[in-house]
Design a protein around this motif. Structure first.
Motif, PDB file in Angstrom:
ATOM      1  N   GLU A   1       0.818  -1.210   0.000  1.00  0.00           N
ATOM      2  CA  GLU A   1       0.000   0.000   0.000  1.00  0.00           C
ATOM      3  C   GLU A   1       0.854   1.262   0.000  1.00  0.00           C
ATOM      4  O   GLU A   1       0.469   2.283  -0.595  1.00  0.00           O
ATOM      5  N   ALA A   2       1.995   1.228   0.690  1.00  0.00           N
ATOM      6  CA  ALA A   2       2.880   2.393   0.685  1.00  0.00           C
ATOM      7  C   ALA A   2       3.401   2.663  -0.721  1.00  0.00           C
ATOM      8  O   ALA A   2       3.466   3.811  -1.177  1.00  0.00           O
ATOM      9  N   ALA A   3       3.763   1.596  -1.428  1.00  0.00           N
ATOM     10  CA  ALA A   3       4.221   1.767  -2.805  1.00  0.00           C
ATOM     11  C   ALA A   3       3.087   2.247  -3.705  1.00  0.00           C
ATOM     12  O   ALA A   3       3.289   3.080  -4.606  1.00  0.00           O
TER      13      ALA A   3
ATOM     14  N   ASP B   1      -7.349  -6.506  -0.734  1.00  0.00           N
ATOM     15  CA  ASP B   1      -7.941  -6.810   0.565  1.00  0.00           C
ATOM     16  C   ASP B   1      -7.424  -8.177   1.000  1.00  0.00           C
ATOM     17  O   ASP B   1      -7.447  -9.129   0.208  1.00  0.00           O
ATOM     18  N   PRO B   2      -6.917  -8.312   2.230  1.00  0.00           N
ATOM     19  CA  PRO B   2      -6.344  -9.604   2.639  1.00  0.00           C
ATOM     20  C   PRO B   2      -7.285 -10.783   2.436  1.00  0.00           C
ATOM     21  O   PRO B   2      -6.860 -11.851   1.959  1.00  0.00           O
ATOM     22  N   ALA B   3      -8.561 -10.605   2.802  1.00  0.00           N
ATOM     23  CA  ALA B   3      -9.503 -11.724   2.681  1.00  0.00           C
ATOM     24  C   ALA B   3      -9.696 -12.130   1.223  1.00  0.00           C
ATOM     25  O   ALA B   3      -9.790 -13.321   0.898  1.00  0.00           O
ATOM     26  N   ARG B   4      -9.751 -11.157   0.334  1.00  0.00           N
ATOM     27  CA  ARG B   4      -9.932 -11.482  -1.081  1.00  0.00           C
ATOM     28  C   ARG B   4      -8.700 -12.191  -1.650  1.00  0.00           C
ATOM     29  O   ARG B   4      -8.818 -13.113  -2.460  1.00  0.00           O
TER      30      ARG B   4
ATOM     31  N   LEU C   1       0.462  -5.719   3.105  1.00  0.00           N
ATOM     32  CA  LEU C   1      -0.168  -4.531   2.522  1.00  0.00           C
ATOM     33  C   LEU C   1       0.223  -3.266   3.276  1.00  0.00           C
ATOM     34  O   LEU C   1       0.607  -2.267   2.678  1.00  0.00           O
ATOM     35  N   GLU C   2       0.098  -3.309   4.613  1.00  0.00           N
ATOM     36  CA  GLU C   2       0.432  -2.147   5.433  1.00  0.00           C
ATOM     37  C   GLU C   2       1.169  -2.604   6.679  1.00  0.00           C
ATOM     38  O   GLU C   2       0.758  -3.583   7.313  1.00  0.00           O
ATOM     39  N   ARG C   3       2.207  -1.882   7.051  1.00  0.00           N
ATOM     40  CA  ARG C   3       3.058  -2.294   8.163  1.00  0.00           C
ATOM     41  C   ARG C   3       2.266  -2.351   9.471  1.00  0.00           C
ATOM     42  O   ARG C   3       1.515  -1.440   9.797  1.00  0.00           O
ATOM     43  N   THR C   4       2.453  -3.452  10.215  1.00  0.00           N
ATOM     44  CA  THR C   4       1.833  -3.602  11.521  1.00  0.00           C
ATOM     45  C   THR C   4       2.573  -2.741  12.543  1.00  0.00           C
ATOM     46  O   THR C   4       3.800  -2.810  12.625  1.00  0.00           O
TER      47      THR C   4
END
Length: 685
Positions: free
Chosen positions: A342-344, A393-396, A453-456
C-alpha cells in the motif's frame, strides 16, 4: 540468623525488633495514603480541553498505581549497607513529605543488592532481612549477616523464603518480588535492547520472570514504553486470566494482554477447522513466500491494462506519453524499495507524475510543484495507477489463493510441490470471502497478508509465553508486533503440545526476527516439589531427550499418590474431597472429553469448570488442553492414559501429560483405572 518463625505463635511480650518494623510499615502506609490523596486532589486546569483530558487520565493512572492492598505489605525485605544506609525493599516507591524514601521500589538499582548479595559477593550489604507477613501485618523476620560470624551457617536456607514460595494459592497468579532468585533477577533486569529466550522447566518461574521483566522495563524506560507499549502474549484466555493480576499488583495497569488468536485483523471470524496436516502446512514459514507472491502478483504489466501499453496525460493542448518500458522500470523500482504494497501504491501516482514532468522539462517547460500535484491528481494518472497497482484486501487475496488452483500454482511455484498445493487448496470454496469459513491457521495468514499490505505497528517490548507451541507463521505474527522493539520469549521444549511445536530455540528466535537473542536456561524448580517433579520427569527421555532434568530446590518434597482404581470417578471424587479439606486451591485435570463426567462425579463438592464458569471456586475442573501455565496447591489427575490418547500421537500425548503432572505446588494424586503409560509405570500404583 535471628528469626521469629512464620506461622508460629510469638511470646507474650512482642518482639521489640518486629514491633519497630511494624511501626515503619504503618508509617509507610500513611505516607502512601498521603501520596495518593495528593494526586487525587490535583485538578487539571490548563485552559486546553484536550491537554486537560490527557492530564486527568494520567492522574487517574497514577492514583491507581498508588493503591494500597491491606492484605499484603508494602515491603518484604531490608538491606543494611556498609556506609550505614538502610533500604526497605517493596513493590513500589514510597516517600515522606520531604521526598526521602520510606520504601524503595524493588526495580530500583539500589534494590539489586537485595536479590544478588551473597557471602562471596556482598555488594556492600552487611545484613539482609526478610519479613514474614500475615494478613498485611509483619509476623516474622529473618536476618542474614553477609559478613558472617564464624558460628553462622552460610548455607542455611531461608525459612521465610520457603514459606512464601509454598504459601497456599487462591485465585490468580501472584507476583514473586519477595522471592526472586539471583539467576531470575539477572533476566528480569536485562536491558531493553536485549531479546531474551528463557528455556525453563516446570516450576522455575519463567512466566513470573517475563512479567517482572515487563514491570522492570516499564520502570527503567518509562517514557518510551508508555508511549510505544508493552504486550503480553499468552496461549489462551484462561492463562491470561491466571496471570492478569500480577502486573497491576506491581503498579503497572497499562500493559496489553492477548493471545495469538487475538492478534488477527479485526472482524476476522474463525468458524472452520483444518485437518492437522493442512494446519501444519499453513503454519510453515514457506507459506509466507506464497502469500508474498500472491500480493505482488497483483502489480500488472502496462501492456495488459493500459491502451497501447503507455500512459498518456493531456495538459492543455499538449499530450504527454510515458512508454511501457519506462513504466516497467518505474514499477520495478517501487517493488525494489522494500516498502509495503500500500505504501508503494500511494507513491505510484507521484512517480507517474514525475515521469510526465521530466518530459515537460525536456521540452523546455518549467513545471512547479503545483503542476506536479495537478498531474498526480489527474484522472489519467489515477486510472493508470489503479490499473497498474490495484488496491487489495487480505480476505480477497487469501480466498483467491485457496479457491483458484491456477493462481495457487503460480504463487507456489518452486515453494510447494503439487501434493502440498493440493492439500492447501479448498475443494469446495465459498463463493465470496465474506462467506468463507476461516480456520485459526487462516486467520494468521490473513494477518500476514495485512502486514504485506500495510506495516503492523510495533510495541517497544513483547513478552511471549509458551512460545514452543507456536508455528512459524504464528511466531511471525508476534514478530510484527516487536519489529522495532525487543522480546522476552518463555517456554519449555519438553512442554510442546502442538503438531508444529518447536524443536530448538534458535529456530524460534529466527522466526521472531531476533536471531541474536540471548538463550538462558532455568532448571532450578521453586514451585514444583521434588516428589512431583521426579515422577513427572520420568517422561523426559521420551519427549525431550536432549534436555537436562530439572531439580527442585524445595525443602518440602511435597506429596505424591498414584492410585489404581476399579471405578475411576468415585476414586477421583474421594481424592478431590481429601485435597479440598486442606487450605489452598485444587485442580482436577482430565482429558477434555472427560470434563462432563468429572463435573458429575464431584457432585456436591463446590467447583467450577475452567473456561466455562465465571464464578471463582477453590476447586476447578481443568481440561488438559488448558492446563499449561496454571498452578494449584493440589492437583488430582484423572486417567493419564486418556490424556495421552486424546492427542494426535503418543509423543505429543506424553508431552501433554508432562504439563499436567507439573501443575502441583504441594501435592499430586494420580488416579487411574486403565494401565498407566509405560513411561510412567514402575514402582508406583
Amino acid at each position: 540468623m535471628s528469626t521469629a518463625p512464620p506461622g508460629e505463635p510469638g511470646p507474650a511480650d512482642p518482639d521489640p525488633v518486629l514491633a519497630a518494623e511494624q511501626r515503619h510499615l504503618d508509617a509507610a502506609r500513611a505516607e502512601l495514603a498521603r501520596m495518593r490523596a495528593h494526586v487525587e486532589s490535583l485538578v487539571p486546569d490548563g485552559g486546553d480541553a484536550v491537554a486537560d483530558a490527557q492530564l486527568a487520565w494520567t492522574l487517574h493512572r497514577r492514583a491507581l498505581s498508588l493503591a494500597d492492598d491491606p492484605a499484603t505489605t508494602l515491603f518484604f525485605g531490608r538491606t543494611d549497607h556498609d556506609g550505614g544506609e538502610r533500604f526497605y525493599i517493596g513493590r513500589r516507591h514510597v516517600t515522606d513529605a520531604a521526598g526521602d524514601p520510606v520504601v524503595v521500589d524493588w526495580r530500583a538499582d539500589v534494590s539489586r543488592a537485595f536479590y544478588r548479595a551473597s557471602r562471596t559477593e556482598p555488594h556492600g550489604v552487611r545484613l539482609r532481612r526478610r519479613f514474614g507477613v500475615e494478613r498485611g501485618r509483619l509476623s516474622a523476620y529473618e536476618d542474614e549477616h553477609l559478613v558472617a560470624a564464624p558460628e553462622e551457617d552460610a548455607d542455611a536456607p531461608s525459612r521465610i523464603l520457603a514459606a512464601e514460595i509454598e504459601r497456599p494459592r487462591s485465585g490468580p497468579m501472584r507476583d514473586i518480588v519477595a522471592t526472586i532468585q539471583p539467576e531470575q533477577d539477572a533476566l528480569v533486569r536485562a536491558d531493553l535492547a536485549t531479546s531474551v529466550c528463557v528455556q525453563g522447566a516446570p516450576g522455575t518461574g519463567k512466566t513470573a520472570v517475563g512479567l517482572h521483566r515487563a514491570a522492570w522495563l516499564l520502570y527503567a524506560h518509562r517514557e518510551r514504553l508508555t508511549r510505544q507499549g508493552v504486550l503480553v502474549v499468552g496461549p489462551n484466555r484462561a492463562f491470561l486470566s491466571h496471570i492478569g493480576a500480577v502486573l497491576p499488583a506491581l503498579g503497572e495497569v497499562e500493559v496489553g494482554h492477548t493471545t495469538v488468536a487475538g492478534l488477527v485483523p479485526p472482524g476476522t471470524r474463525v468458524r472452520g477447522a483444518d485437518d492437522v496436516a493442512v494446519a501444519v502446512l499453513k503454519g510453515e514459514a514457506r507459506t509466507a513466500q506464497v502469500l508474498r507472491a500472491a500480493v505482488w502478483s497483483a502489480v500488472r504489466d502496462p501492456a495488459e491494462v493500459l491502451d497501447g501499453g503507455a500512459l498518456v496525460v493531456t495538459r492543455g493542448s499538449r499530450r504527454w506519453r510515458v512508454p511501457g518500458y519506462e513504466l516497467r522500470d518505474l514499477l520495478d523500482e517501487l517493488r525494489g524499495r522494500g516498502v509495503r504494497y500500500e505504501a508503494a501504491r500511494a507513491l505510484l501516482p507521484h512517480r507517474l507524475a514525475h515521469a510526465v514532468l521530466q518530459q515537460m522539462e525536456a521540452a523546455g517547460d518549467s513545471p512547479d510543484d503545483r503542476v506536479a500535484d495537478a498531474v498526480a491528481r489527474s484522472a489519467e494518472v489515477r486510472r493508470a495507477a489503479k490499473a497498474l497497482w490495484p488496491p487489495l484486501d487480505p480476505a480477497r487475496v487469501l480466498h483467491r489463493l485457496l479457491s483458484e488452483p491456477e493462481f495457487l500454482r503460480g504463487c507456489a511455484d518452486g515453494v510447494l510441490d503439487a501434493d502440498e498445493q493440493e492439500l492447501l487448496r479448498w475443494h469446495r470454496p465459498s463463493r465470496t470471502p465474506g462467506a468463507a469459513r476461516w480456520s485459526a491457521a487462516d486467520a494468521v495468514l490473513l494477518d500476514e497478508l495485512a502486514d504485506l499490505l500495510e506495516r503492523t505497528p510495533s510495541v517497544a517490548h513483547v513478552v511471549l509465553d509458551e512460545a514452543q507451541d507456536l508455528s512459524a507463521m504464528q511466531l511471525r505474527a508476534v514478530a510484527r508486533r516487536c519489529s522495532t522493539g525487543s522480546v522476552t520469549v518463555l517456554g519449555d521444549i519438553a512442554q510442546g503440545t502442538t503438531p508444529w511445536s518447536a524443536r530448538e530455540w534458535p529456530e524460534v528466535l529466527a522466526h521472531l526476527g531476533k536471531p541474536d537473542g540471548r538463550l538462558e536456561v532455568l532448571d532450578r524448580g521453586f514451585r514444583v516439589p521434588s516428589a512431583v517433579l521426579d515422577y513427572a520427569t520420568r517422561l523426559l527421555p521420551h519427549i525431550a531427550a536432549g534436555l537436562s532434568r530439572p531439580r527442585s530446590v524445595r525443602e518440602d518434597p511435597g506429596s505424591l499418590e498414584v492410585l489404581a482404581a476399579g471405578a475411576l470417578w468415585p476414586a477421583v471424587a474421594a481424592a478431590v474431597e481429601r485435597a479440598a479439606a486442606v487450605e489452598g486451591s485444587v485442580g482436577v485435570v482430565v482429558a477434555d472429553a472427560d470434563v462432563p463426567a468429572a463435573a458429575r462425579a464431584l457432585g456436591a463438592v463446590p467447583h467450577a469448570i475452567l473456561g466455562e464458569d465465571s464464578a471463582p471456586a477453590r476447586v476447578q475442573v481443568v481440561p488438559a488442553s488448558l492446563a499449561k501455565g496454571l498452578e494449584f496447591d493440589r492437583v488430582v489427575v484423572a486417567e493419564p492414559a486418556a490424556i495421552v490418547a486424546a492427542e494426535p500421537d503418543e509423543r505429543t500425548g506424553l508431552r501433554r501429560l508432562y504439563v499436567v503432572l507439573t501443575r502441583a505446588v504441594s501435592g499430586l494424586v494420580v488416579v487411574h483405572a486403565r494401565p498407566l503409560p509405560p513411561a510412567l509405570a514402575g514402582g508406583d500404583g
